[in-house]
Design an enzyme around this catalytic site. Structure first.
Site, PDB file in Angstrom:
ATOM      1  N   SER A  50       6.609  43.169  62.089  1.00 51.17           N
ATOM      2  CA  SER A  50       7.567  44.246  61.910  1.00 51.17           C
ATOM      3  C   SER A  50       6.995  45.494  62.564  1.00 51.17           C
ATOM      4  CB  SER A  50       7.824  44.503  60.421  1.00 51.17           C
ATOM      5  OG  SER A  50       8.813  45.492  60.242  1.00 51.17           O
ATOM      6  N   GLU A  51       7.799  46.163  63.409  1.00 47.38           N
ATOM      7  CA  GLU A  51       7.225  47.247  64.217  1.00 47.38           C
ATOM      8  C   GLU A  51       6.739  48.435  63.397  1.00 47.38           C
ATOM      9  OE1 GLU A  51      11.736  47.781  65.240  1.00 47.38           O
ATOM     10  OE2 GLU A  51      10.433  46.154  64.598  1.00 47.38           O
ATOM     11  N   ASN A  52       7.118  48.508  62.128  1.00 42.34           N
ATOM     12  CA  ASN A  52       6.585  49.592  61.299  1.00 42.34           C
ATOM     13  C   ASN A  52       5.170  49.310  60.807  1.00 42.34           C
ATOM     14  OD1 ASN A  52       7.759  47.575  59.645  1.00 42.34           O
ATOM     15  ND2 ASN A  52       7.744  48.953  57.903  1.00 42.34           N
ATOM     16  N   GLY A  53       4.609  48.121  61.152  1.00 36.88           N
ATOM     17  CA  GLY A  53       3.198  47.897  60.879  1.00 36.88           C
ATOM     18  C   GLY A  53       2.848  46.741  59.982  1.00 36.88           C
ATOM     19  N   SER A  92       0.977  48.155  66.554  1.00 40.82           N
ATOM     20  CA  SER A  92       2.193  47.353  66.531  1.00 40.82           C
ATOM     21  C   SER A  92       2.893  47.384  67.882  1.00 40.82           C
ATOM     22  CB  SER A  92       3.128  47.874  65.437  1.00 40.82           C
ATOM     23  OG  SER A  92       4.340  47.157  65.436  1.00 40.82           O
TER      24      SER A  92
END
Length: 233
Positions: A50-53, A92
């Site tokens: 998930s690109e938020n980490g 990320s």
């Protein structure tokens, strides 16, 4: 047509989950794509990013077990698998932009017969921004669009996208509640259809002309159907 929106979303998510392979690093976009995590078979080891980490995102938590510190890129509660980890945003996006993501699954407003994608803005409507969509679609090895076949009764699979593009010629596969379509150099190839629809109906709800082979697989089954006009009228 499948009018039950919840059922339609489940069908799409389950079919996309079948497309994933063990060992892959997969990014799931907001909306329908996040549901895919709920249907990954136990015998597949897939690393959801998930690109938020998060690397190692799990399925949605059971009601009452939500953790305010564990959310996906869309701000929805999620879980993290035992081997998962939290990373900072720069790491990320280094994974994403560095070409390390095997599969990106994301929704769409429009897709066309050339694999062009519009999924971030409708002119005159206020939106928060494109987010990581452009990076994900450009940097991933395979792009799967997971969306309902129509929007307000109008086709979303077009001859040419009308909305501003997120990326050009990057979509590899389109999965809707009615069918699975592969984007090829020759156009859109119909690979599978839902047993509750017909090829004629799928084409009538698709603006782009579909390439229809002699045999088309039925989604989520091992059966095949003959594609004669008489049998699908």
């Amino acid at each position: 047509m499948i009018n039950d929106k919840k059922l339609a979303k489940e069908i799409i998510a389950k079919r996309v989950a079948e497309e994933l392979e063990s060992g892959q690093l997969v990014n799931l976009g907001i909306g329908i794509p996040t549901l895919v995590a709920n249907y990954i078979p136990a015998d597949k080891e897939i690393f959801i990013e998930s690109e938020n980490g998060i690397v190692g995102m799990g399925s949605a938590p059971a009601p009452g077990n939500e953790d305010n510190d564990i959310t996906d890129a869309g701000g929805q509660y999620t879980t993290i698998v035992q081997s998962g980890s939290f990373i900072d945003s720069s790491t990320s996006f280094s994974l994403i932009r560095g070409g390390h993501v095997d599969v990106t699954v994301l929704g769409a407003l429009e897709v066309d017969e050339h694999g062009n994608l519009s999924n971030w803005i409708i002119p005159s409507k206020l939106v928060p921004g494109m987010g990581g969509a452009m990076d994900l679609v450009t940097g991933s090895k395979k792009v799967i669009v997971a969306m309902q076949h129509t929007g307000k009764g109008k086709p979303k699979i077009l001859k040419k996208c009308r909305l501003p593009l997120t990326a050009k010629s990057k979509v590899n596969l389109i999965v809707t509640e009615l069918c699975v379509i592969e984007v090829t150099d020759r156009g859109l190839l119909l690979k599978e259809i839902n047993k509750e629809t017909t090829i004629n109906e799928v084409q009538s709800l698709t603006e782009a002309e579909l390439i229809i082979p002699e045999y088309v697989k039925v989604m989520l089954t091992n059966y095949y159907i003959y594609t004669s006009t008489e049998k699908h009228a």
